[in-house]
Structure formats: structure tokens, C-alpha cells
Write an enzyme that holds these catalytic residues in place. Structure first.
Site, mmCIF file in Angstrom:
data_model
loop_
_atom_site.group_PDB
_atom_site.id
_atom_site.type_symbol
_atom_site.label_atom_id
_atom_site.label_comp_id
_atom_site.label_asym_id
_atom_site.label_seq_id
_atom_site.Cartn_x
_atom_site.Cartn_y
_atom_site.Cartn_z
ATOM 1 C CE1 TYR A 1 55.141 57.101 30.487
ATOM 2 C CE2 TYR A 1 57.518 57.186 30.135
ATOM 3 C CZ TYR A 1 56.228 57.548 29.772
ATOM 4 O OH TYR A 1 56.047 58.368 28.686
ATOM 5 C CB ALA B 1 45.371 57.585 26.451
#
Length: 489
Positions: free
Chosen positions: A395, A332
Site C-alpha cells: 500500500y 479508487a
């Protein structure tokens, strides 16, 4: 959902063969070919395997003048036992399917010259989709694949011993040699390495498993990378024969973010390999998650992985339905891209919360339970976390965090009989990358040694290997599935 395939890359289809390939070659344009991926109906290797390495142990011959069985001989015997046609040199072979280059006994950088040139001569005979694999020992103080605490080497044991320093230089030289060789491969061939810790046999279960994986089509998009085998762990039966088509038979594996994209392909492949898959995703993905669960004949779990009790709910689900838990894939993840100067707290914090903090919390909760014994953890990192990426500070930080997480978990899980590793995908053909503007997408596809994007299946194959008993001796590693991305290697 339609699976992404190599045919989604129109340029690849145009230049992979025939007139299009001739034009691309003439113009000096990238000319990638479709990769050799796993097909149970085809042999692992389509032509003979050549094992290169000394026929006489240098240490033994210097000490007594007598020959002995070398580690190259052991590898050749091992591969013969796997039903492969094996030769100890390439002179009498017209075509070569794979080359295994044993460099475990090199003592100085000069020792690399002869085997390197011998490999060079054999490369001319390598078939399309062929494999080159080096087998070597680790250099002290240098981490490969983010491994932590590799076993002690001669340099660490003997301090300022310059002979040992030469050994270290030679061993690290293998890294540069292999990665450069990988960039010279043609026809969809790849070059990778297996690094075997000191004291571990070259025929240990996870060395055997690593060779099986790297020789096969399952490693199609793995290039220029190293698998570090740190222990002798793993069933001895795996050193005798490959695992077959269902290496995960009977294992219970949780996959988060499983409703779509790479997560969906991971769940499907693990199911194909015999695992009882528990697909997990957010409530908003309920329909896609239910459809997947029905096709896999399993029960899904609708769950926000950032919930404080997410790990406990996973445990309850697995205990109720299976009475066990063998592995978890932390897939995820979210992106909230923005240049750092324009980044706000919500965007930065939310990415860290989903991509790094949730896997940390969930794993801690799983390990607090007896069902955590023997757990195999695989996290999804990214080449962005290795080399960085413009507009992705949040990220990249979160994915680099996964690299650190598995390295830190490795010694903890070792005490419980488990492992922790990560897979770092490069450019993978997904619905998300299909939204990238066409020109940028074409450039991104070509920025690796294989000159194309990988498929979700390639990521899933690497994860399945790391979850299997064949990888029991591999922990704390990050395996890049990136076709040897030319930025960050």
C-alpha cells in the site's frame, strides 16, 4: 449511508469542553477541541487579521535610503480588498483571528529572529480555530510537497555565491520554523505556509486562492503544510475576490471509487460546489453507486478501473453526456495488508494495479484525447506513502507512486493548460478505520498536532480546492490532510 462526524470520537466529545477538559488538562492527557470547519453562514475569519512583515523593503532602503511598498504591504492591501479587518501589527488588537507572516524578503537566517518573536507575541491573542500562514520564497534544490523543477533561485544562478547560500538557508529555515509553530498551536488553530516561486507576485491568483483556503474552515485538518505556487496562472478575477460557494460551477469531474467512504464524500462536496460529478465504481457497488447518482442527479459509470480501456470508457461517457471533461479524482483504492515476509504476489500486485497502475493508464488515455486539454488531475496518496507503515509495504509503495505520478505529470499537463496534484490523508474517521481495535484507534487519532482524526469532508475540501481555478498555479504537489501527523510530518 450515515456520514462520519467528529461526534464519532467519544473521547473528543468528552474532553473538548467543560469538566472533561479540565480533568484531561490536569492529568496531562490530550485535550483536542472540535475544529472550525466551513460554514457558509459564518465569516471566513471571526476576528481581525494581522499581517506581519517589514514596513520598508530592505533592498530598497539599502540601495537608496527610500521606502517602498513591501510585499507584506501588498498582502495587507489584498486582504483588505477581500473584506477582512486587517492590521499591520497586533499591538492594538485584543483578539486575532489569523496572522499572515510575510517572509519573502529575508536574506539571512538572522532575519528570522525579529518576525518570529513578533509572531510569538501575537499568538497569545489568537482565537480558537485561528490561523497562522507564512508567505515565503522557495529554497533551491529542496522540494516541498514533492514539487519538481521549482523555478531557479539565486543559488542556482550564481554558483558559489555565499550571500545566495545564506538566502537559501533562511528560506529553508522557514520550513522548520512553520512546522514547529504548528505543533505549538492550541484550540484547534493551525499553521501553514504558502511558498511563492521567484517571479510570481504575492497577489497572484493562486496565492490569493491559497490564502482563502488556508484562512477558511475548509482547511481544518491541514496543518504544518505548504502550498507551492509555481506560476502566475489563473483568472485575474480570482485575485480580486474569493470564488464563493460554487467554485466548480459547470465543471465536469470524474470521481473513481465514489460509492462509499471518502469517495462518496468527495462526490457530494464537488456537487455542492457546482460540479457535474461522474461517480465511478466497480459493478459490485452498483446499488450504492446508483443511489448516490440519483441523489446527485447525475449518471454513474459502473467500471473496473483496472480494465485496459477504462480511460476510454470514461471519455465516451463524458463526451456523450457533457461534451467535456475538466477533472478526475483518482480515489479508487484497495488494501491487502500483510507483513512483507508473509506477503504473496497476488496481494502485492493487486494493490499496485488498482492504486497506481490504473490511475497512470487512465490518465494517459484521457490525455491522448483533445478533451484532455486543461485537465485537472488529483490523486489520492496517503501518509503511509510518505512515512511508511508496518504491514503495508504494498500500500505504501502504491501511494508513494501517486506522489511520483503527479510530480511527473505536472510538466506534461502544463503544456495542455492542466495541473496534477495529490492529497495525502492521515487518520480519517471512516467505516474502515472504525474497525481498528479501540486502543489502537485512540492512539492513531492522537498522533497529530490536532490530536484527533480528520473527517472525509476534510479530504474532499482539499481536493475541491485543487480542482478549482484558484489552484491553477499549483501543480506537482502533494498536500497532506493529516493534522500534521507526527510521523512523516
Amino acid at each position: 449511508m450515515r456520514p462520519v462526524t467528529a461526534s464519532d470520537d467519544a473521547y473528543l466529545g468528552l474532553v473538548s469542553q467543560g469538566p472533561g477538559r479540565k480533568v484531561a488538562t490536569a492529568l496531562g492527557l490530550p485535550a483536542p477541541v472540535e475544529l472550525r470547519r466551513h460554514d457558509p453562514a459564518r465569516p471566513t475569519v471571526t476576528a481581525p487579521v494581522v499581517v506581519l512583515g517589514p514596513a520598508v523593503s530592505a533592498q530598497t532602503s539599502q540601495a537608496s535610503g527610500q521606502s517602498s511598498v513591501t510585499e507584506a504591504d501588498q498582502l495587507a492591501t489584498h486582504l483588505l480588498g477581500r473584506g477582512l479587518e486587517v492590521h499591520r501589527h497586533g499591538d492594538d488588537v485584543r483578539k486575532v483571528g489569523a496572522v499572515v507572516l510575510c517572509l519573502t524578503e529575508i536574506r539571512s537566517p538572522a532575519d528570522l529572529t525579529a518576525p518570529a518573536l513578533e509572531l510569538g507575541a501575537v499568538l497569545r491573542k489568537l482565537v480558537p480555530g485561528g490561523r497562522v500562514i507564512t508567505v515565503s520564497r522557495p529554497a533551491a534544490g529542496v522540494a516541498l510537497g514533492s514539487a519538481a523543477n521549482l523555478p531557479q533561485t539565486e543559488v542556482e544562478a550564481s554558483g558559489m555565491d555565499y550571500a545566495a547560500v545564506a538566502v537559501n538557508a533562511a528560506r529553508q529555515g522557514v520550513v522548520g520554523f512553520l512546522r514547529s509553530t504548528a505543533q505549538e498551536m492550541r484550540g484547534g488553530a493551525t499553521a501553514n505556509g504558502v511558498v511563492v516561486a521567484n517571479g510570481v507576485s504575492v497577489t497572484a491568483p493562486s496565492v490569493a486562492g491559497s490564502l482563502d483556503f488556508l484562512l477558511s474552515g475548509r482547511s481544518a485538518f491541514v496543518d504544518g503544510q505548504f502550498l507551492v505556487v509555481g506560476t502566475q496562472d489563473g483568472p485575474e478575477s480570482l485575485a480580486q475576490a474569493p470564488q464563493g460557494e460554487t467554485p466548480l460551477a459547470g465543471k465536469v469531474v470524474v470521481v473513481t471509487g465514489a460509492a462509499r467512504g471518502i469517495g462518496e464524500q468527495i462526490a457530494r462536496l464537488l456537487h455542492t460546489q457546482g460540479a457535474h460529478v461522474v461517480p465511478v465504481d466497480v459493478p459490485a457497488a452498483g446499488q450504492a453507486l446508483s443511489t448516490l447518482a440519483n441523489e446527485l442527479e447525475t449518471a454513474s459509470l459502473s467500471l473496473d478501473v483496472t480494465a485496459q480501456d477504462a480511460g476510454q470508457k470514461i471519455l465516451e461517457h463524458c463526451r456523450t453526456r457533457y461534451g467535456r471533461l475538466d477533472g478526475i479524482v483518482h480515489n479508487a483504492g484497495i488494501t491487502r495488508d500483510k507483513m512483507l515476509a508473509n506477503m504473496d504476489e497476488a496481494k502485492f500486485a493487486s494493490v499496485l494495479a488498482v492504486n497506481t497502475e490504473a490511475p497512470l493508464r487512465i490518465t494517459e488515455q484521457l490525455l491522448a484525447d483533445p478533451m484532455g486539454d486543461g485537465l485537472r488531475v488529483v490523486g489520492l496518496a496517503s501518509t503511509s506513502g510518505v512515512a511508511g507503515n508496518r504491514g503495508q509495504t504494498n500500500y505504501a509503495a502504491s501511494k508513494a507512486g501517486i506522489v511520483g505520478m503527479v510530480a511527473g505529470l505536472a510538466p506534461i499537463l502544463a503544456q495542455r493548460g492542466g495541473t496534477a496534484n495529490a492529497v495525502a490523508p492521515g487518520f480519517i474517521e471512516t467505516e474502515m478505520t472504525a474497525k481498528i481495535p479501540m486502543a489502537r484507534r485512540q492512539v492513531a487519532r492522537r498522533l497529530n498536532s490536532l490530536q484527533q482524526g480528520g473527517l472525509p469532508r476534510d479530504v474532499a475540501e482539499a481536493i475541491a480546492f485543487l480542482l478549482s481555478d484558484a489552484a491553477a498555479g499549483i501543480s506537482g504537489q502533494t498536500l497532506r490532510v493529516c493534522g500534521q501527523n507526527l510521523v512523516g510530518a
